[in-house]
Design an enzyme around this catalytic site. Sequence first.
Site, PDB file in Angstrom:
ATOM      1  CD  GLU A   1      -3.620  -1.703   2.988  1.00 33.42           C
ATOM      2  OE1 GLU A   1      -3.680  -0.859   3.887  1.00 33.42           O
ATOM      3  OE2 GLU A   1      -3.963  -1.458   1.825  1.00 33.42           O
ATOM      4  CG  ASP A   2      -1.780   2.567   6.443  1.00 35.53           C
ATOM      5  OD1 ASP A   2      -2.195   2.144   5.340  1.00 35.53           O
ATOM      6  OD2 ASP A   2      -1.918   3.745   6.802  1.00 35.53           O
TER       7      ASP A   2
ATOM      8  CE  LYS B   1      -5.900  -0.832  -0.949  1.00 33.70           C
ATOM      9  NZ  LYS B   1      -4.724  -0.187  -0.361  1.00 33.70           N
TER      10      LYS B   1
ATOM     11  CB  SER C   1      -2.072   2.889  -3.786  1.00 30.87           C
ATOM     12  OG  SER C   1      -2.676   4.107  -3.420  1.00 30.87           O
ATOM     13  CB  ALA C   2      -7.532   3.197  -2.575  1.00 29.20           C
TER      14      ALA C   2
ATOM     15  CB  THR D   1       0.636  10.608   1.724  1.00 30.00           C
ATOM     16  OG1 THR D   1       0.828   9.203   1.612  1.00 30.00           O
ATOM     17  CG2 THR D   1       1.569  11.347   0.813  1.00 30.00           C
TER      18      THR D   1
ATOM     19  CG  ASP E   1      -1.665   1.227   1.432  1.00 21.26           C
ATOM     20  OD1 ASP E   1      -2.355   1.635   0.484  1.00 21.26           O
ATOM     21  OD2 ASP E   1      -1.574   1.831   2.533  1.00 21.26           O
ATOM     22  CG  LEU E   2       1.622   5.644  -2.061  1.00 23.19           C
ATOM     23  CD1 LEU E   2       3.062   5.406  -2.513  1.00 23.19           C
ATOM     24  CD2 LEU E   2       0.896   6.493  -3.114  1.00 23.19           C
ATOM     25  CG  ASP E   3      -1.780   7.471   0.394  1.00 22.94           C
ATOM     26  OD1 ASP E   3      -0.854   8.204   0.036  1.00 22.94           O
ATOM     27  OD2 ASP E   3      -2.824   7.320  -0.272  1.00 22.94           O
TER      28      ASP E   3
ATOM     29  CE  LYS F   1      -4.602   5.969   9.409  1.00 19.72           C
ATOM     30  NZ  LYS F   1      -3.823   5.384  10.498  1.00 19.72           N
TER      31      LYS F   1
END
Length: 213
Positions: free
Chosen positions: A169-170, A145, A114-115, A16, A8-10, A45
């Site tokens: 994932e966070d 997600k 990432s979404a 971010t 995942d990115l953020d 999130k």
Amino acid sequence: MIKAMIFDLDGVLVDTAKYHYLAWKRLAREWFDMEFTMEDNEQFKGVNRVACMEILCKAAGKTLDDAAFNEGMTLKNQWYVEMVQQMEKDEVLPGVRDYVQKQRDNGILCAIGSASKNCGLVLERTDLKELFDAVSDGTVVSRAKPDPEVFLYAAKMLGVAPEHCIVFEDAQAGIEAARAGGMRCCAIGQPDVLTGYDWIYPGLYAIDQLKEA
Ligand code: BG6
Ligand code: MG
């Protein structure tokens, strides 16, 4: 056997998540006169923009027509993008570059799942793109997600079956998406906030070696 890792990115690779939070907080205050806390933000999130706007309207008890709904999302995104454009390269989270590079050196394929529709912008601001073999993001998938679409698409781009992929994932919605896609999940965050993961660490910097489950 682990053949691929999907990040995942953020909030996992880049710091971010705080900008998404600040932008929604501003919209909640300016439009709905509502206080938006870090706790409220957990639900946002990992979830795409439309789904976030729906959650916010529901919490405010408001039904907006399409034009106002879209205007709210546009404003939030404008504020978010303004903050991202000011980002420095050191907002890549600790240990990220080293961890991903180490996996690549060991022959593991690495992708982003990432979404976000702003994924390309964030990767460009941070020079992270070259570390990844594939990018699956909100510009190529449509289901939010916890639907597994974004991770399954990443696995497909890499040519790796889901059971050989690990997702990082966070967000709770992201952990559920990984499981729904038949992938194992390493959560990044606090054990009292998240559930349903196979491993949990405070950040990629803290991972020595994921043991095969
Ligand atoms: C996810 C974030 O990565 O992207 C969410 O965790 C965000 O908080 C989602 O809503 C969509 O992002 P964007 O940039 O397309 O609005
Ligand atoms: Mg995230």
